[in-house]
Design an enzyme around this catalytic site. Structure first.
Site, PDB file in Angstrom:
ATOM      1  N   ASN A   1     -33.566 -11.815  95.157  1.00 41.08           N
ATOM      2  CA  ASN A   1     -34.790 -11.310  94.485  1.00 41.08           C
ATOM      3  C   ASN A   1     -36.030 -11.328  95.493  1.00 41.08           C
ATOM      4  O   ASN A   1     -37.129 -11.493  95.174  1.00 41.08           O
ATOM      5  CB  ASN A   1     -35.398 -12.556  93.423  1.00 41.08           C
ATOM      6  CG  ASN A   1     -34.040 -12.530  92.282  1.00 41.08           C
ATOM      7  OD1 ASN A   1     -33.598 -13.411  92.165  1.00 41.08           O
ATOM      8  ND2 ASN A   1     -34.242 -11.481  91.510  1.00 41.08           N
TER       9      ASN A   1
ATOM     10  N   GLU B   1     -27.974  -9.122  97.217  1.00 40.11           N
ATOM     11  CA  GLU B   1     -28.942  -8.213  96.715  1.00 40.11           C
ATOM     12  C   GLU B   1     -30.326  -8.579  96.852  1.00 40.11           C
ATOM     13  O   GLU B   1     -30.700  -9.733  97.047  1.00 40.11           O
ATOM     14  CB  GLU B   1     -28.437  -8.736  95.033  1.00 40.11           C
ATOM     15  CG  GLU B   1     -29.295  -7.816  94.278  1.00 40.11           C
ATOM     16  CD  GLU B   1     -28.854  -8.120  92.576  1.00 40.11           C
ATOM     17  OE1 GLU B   1     -27.415  -8.612  92.614  1.00 40.11           O
ATOM     18  OE2 GLU B   1     -29.558  -8.228  91.869  1.00 40.11           O
TER      19      GLU B   1
ATOM     20  N   LEU C   1     -24.781 -15.519  92.844  1.00 40.49           N
ATOM     21  CA  LEU C   1     -25.699 -16.960  93.159  1.00 40.49           C
ATOM     22  C   LEU C   1     -26.912 -16.467  93.338  1.00 40.49           C
ATOM     23  O   LEU C   1     -27.243 -15.652  94.276  1.00 40.49           O
ATOM     24  CB  LEU C   1     -24.888 -17.730  94.238  1.00 40.49           C
ATOM     25  CG  LEU C   1     -23.632 -18.317  93.953  1.00 40.49           C
ATOM     26  CD1 LEU C   1     -23.183 -19.221  95.393  1.00 40.49           C
ATOM     27  CD2 LEU C   1     -23.648 -19.434  92.647  1.00 40.49           C
ATOM     28  N   LYS C   2     -27.938 -16.946  92.829  1.00 34.15           N
ATOM     29  CA  LYS C   2     -29.270 -16.936  93.271  1.00 34.15           C
ATOM     30  C   LYS C   2     -29.508 -17.637  94.512  1.00 34.15           C
ATOM     31  O   LYS C   2     -29.119 -18.781  94.632  1.00 34.15           O
ATOM     32  CB  LYS C   2     -30.429 -17.230  92.060  1.00 34.15           C
ATOM     33  CG  LYS C   2     -30.317 -16.512  90.955  1.00 34.15           C
ATOM     34  CD  LYS C   2     -30.696 -15.185  91.215  1.00 34.15           C
ATOM     35  CE  LYS C   2     -30.896 -14.172  89.782  1.00 34.15           C
ATOM     36  NZ  LYS C   2     -31.471 -12.904  89.949  1.00 34.15           N
TER      37      LYS C   2
ATOM     38  N   ASP D   1     -31.928  -4.013  93.866  1.00 34.83           N
ATOM     39  CA  ASP D   1     -32.224  -4.300  92.448  1.00 34.83           C
ATOM     40  C   ASP D   1     -33.866  -3.738  92.124  1.00 34.83           C
ATOM     41  O   ASP D   1     -34.237  -2.773  91.922  1.00 34.83           O
ATOM     42  CB  ASP D   1     -31.743  -5.659  92.254  1.00 34.83           C
ATOM     43  CG  ASP D   1     -32.345  -6.219  90.866  1.00 34.83           C
ATOM     44  OD1 ASP D   1     -32.841  -5.422  89.880  1.00 34.83           O
ATOM     45  OD2 ASP D   1     -32.166  -7.304  90.373  1.00 34.83           O
TER      46      ASP D   1
ATOM     47  N   LYS E   1     -31.203  -1.067  86.381  1.00 38.64           N
ATOM     48  CA  LYS E   1     -31.587  -1.736  85.051  1.00 38.64           C
ATOM     49  C   LYS E   1     -32.373  -0.872  84.019  1.00 38.64           C
ATOM     50  O   LYS E   1     -33.532  -0.266  84.497  1.00 38.64           O
ATOM     51  CB  LYS E   1     -32.587  -2.969  85.325  1.00 38.64           C
ATOM     52  CG  LYS E   1     -31.782  -4.017  86.022  1.00 38.64           C
ATOM     53  CD  LYS E   1     -32.917  -5.257  86.493  1.00 38.64           C
ATOM     54  CE  LYS E   1     -31.939  -6.203  86.722  1.00 38.64           C
ATOM     55  NZ  LYS E   1     -32.583  -7.459  87.520  1.00 38.64           N
TER      56      LYS E   1
ATOM     57  N   ASP F   1     -28.076 -13.029  95.319  1.00 36.67           N
ATOM     58  CA  ASP F   1     -29.317 -12.353  94.776  1.00 36.67           C
ATOM     59  C   ASP F   1     -30.446 -13.247  95.305  1.00 36.67           C
ATOM     60  O   ASP F   1     -30.433 -14.062  94.861  1.00 36.67           O
ATOM     61  CB  ASP F   1     -29.021 -12.195  93.341  1.00 36.67           C
ATOM     62  CG  ASP F   1     -30.509 -11.248  92.753  1.00 36.67           C
ATOM     63  OD1 ASP F   1     -31.086 -11.092  93.737  1.00 36.67           O
ATOM     64  OD2 ASP F   1     -30.540 -10.994  91.705  1.00 36.67           O
TER      65      ASP F   1
HETATM   66 MG   LIG Z   1     -31.329  -9.096  91.078  1.00 35.75          MG
END
Ligand SMILES: [Mg+2]
Length: 385
Positions: free
Chosen positions: A200, A225, A172-173, A250, A274, A198
């Site tokens: 961000n 995250e 889930l953001k 991340d 990534k 997450d």
């Molecule tokens: Mg992320």
């Protein structure tokens, strides 16, 4: 393989629905591909950059300019220095620098050159990486964004749909003020779901943030995250000491060097790697080796790739899973978010997807599909041949 030339293709593909994150809202996905055409084989590379850049990841437009200014030239010069022959895929990242745009270029050209080589040899990427029997099928996870108006009903419906489709894990953001409510609702609906969040980089790490993020442990969230802005590894290490759930990084893990720094500082207990950001498959394998040595589980994250980039991530995730961890990588089908996916991707069946066995890294963009989309193409001929 003598190089004939390099084509750069840019195409605009609509997202199935708006993608909301703490970093902004995305409506279309411009995609940039490079095609290397050599004697007897050609290969495609997909650029991971998104339309809007972030503090860490360059915008697609900037990468496209770097590609035209120096990216294409680097590969043409490397071929000229080899009598017109393509370098090995492993040599390609060395043609580029360590800056953010160069790392994206390195990943893109590594993919294209490797794809051409594998096609010429009739080998799949999974075969070249040594994906073992038993690791050829990967579970698929889902990512659920922040809905317009923070409507928790929208999140619950999206999670329900993902679980019904077999998602093994949901990420889930979240952002400040939007963390406990969606997590509590989803946990209420799905007591056994593997749940990650997450942020961000949207939190600041003050007392209020720590209190809110700490509450997520009550709902058995696997990890949080990128809670803080990516530059500050020390702040993440301090936060990791006081949070009752693991911190995953991340955006902070932008280079293999940063991965080493984060591991040394104790800034991450879980790593989202990534390939597009780190500079390609080989750079990601190197970062993964450091994480494995530190006992830090890894998953492969995505940038809303088309089927080519995602096929590469899938084969890589399958290979990395042999030395880690059970975490679910972002290997769901691009058709979930792109209409259409110009490349195609293996079918996801009951939440599982099987790595490709066809020669090459993945399917390049389909000419008929490209014909129906807004496309810009440019051909760079290798003039020494
Ligand atoms: Mg992320």
């Amino acid at each position: 393989m003598k190089l004939h030339g390099i084509e750069v293709v840019r195409v605009e593909v609509p997202f199935r629905r708006e993608i909301g994150t703490a970093a902004g809202t995305h409506r279309t996905r411009p995609l940039l591909f490079v095609r290397v055409v050599a004697e007897g084989a050609e290969g495609w590379g997909e650029c991971s950059a998104l339309e809007q850049g972030t503090a860490v990841d360059p915008a697609l437009g900037a990468v496209e300019r770097a590609l035209a200014d120096r990216g294409v030239r680097r590969l043409l010069d490397a071929c000229a220095a080899r009598g017109g022959h393509l370098p090995e895929g492993a040599e390609v990242p060395q043609l580029f620098g360590s800056g953010a745009e160069d790392r994206v270029l390195a990943a893109t050209f590594e993919m294209a050159v490797w794809d051409a080589g594998l096609r010429a040899q009739g080998r799949s990427m999974a075969e070249a990486l040594g994906v073992a029997p038993g690791f050829e099928t990967m579970p698929v996870g889902a990512v659920v964004g922040i809905p317009a108006g923070r409507d928790v009903a929208v999140v619950r419906a999206e999670v329900d749909a993902a679980v019904a489709a077999g998602a093994a894990r949901v990420r889930l953001k979240i952002e400040p003020g939007w963390e406990v409510e969606p997590v509590a609702a989803v946990r209420g609906d799905h007591p056994d779901l593997v749940l990650q969040v997450d942020a961000n980089g949207s939190f600041r790490g003050d007392e209020e943030d720590v209190a809110a993020l700490s509450r997520l442990a009550d709902f058995h969230v696997l990890c949080v995250e990128q809670p803080l802005p990516p530059a500050d590894l020390v702040a993440h290490a301090q936060l990791a000491k006081v949070l009752p759930l693991p911190v995953c990084l991340d955006e902070s893990l932008s280079t293999t060097r940063r991965v080493h720094d984060a591991l040394r500082n104790g800034a991450c207990a879980v790593a989202c790697l990534k390939p597009g950001r780190l500079g390609g498959v080989r750079a990601t394998r190197s970062a993964h080796a450091a994480c494995a040595e530190a006992g830090v589980p890894v998953f492969v994250g995505g940038f809303f790739e088309a089927g080519l980039g995602r096929s590469s991530n899938l084969a890589l995730a399958a290979r990395l899973s042999q030395e880690a961890t059970g975490l679910v990588s972002d290997v769901g089908s691009p058709s979930e978010y792109l209409v259409p996916d110009p490349c195609g991707y293996p079918a996801v069946v009951d939440g599982w997807v099987r790595v490709r066995r066809e020669p090459g890294v993945g399917p390049g963009p389909d000419e008929e599909v490209l014909a129906g989309l807004a496309v810009r193409r440019r051909w760079y001929r290798a003039t020494y041949t």
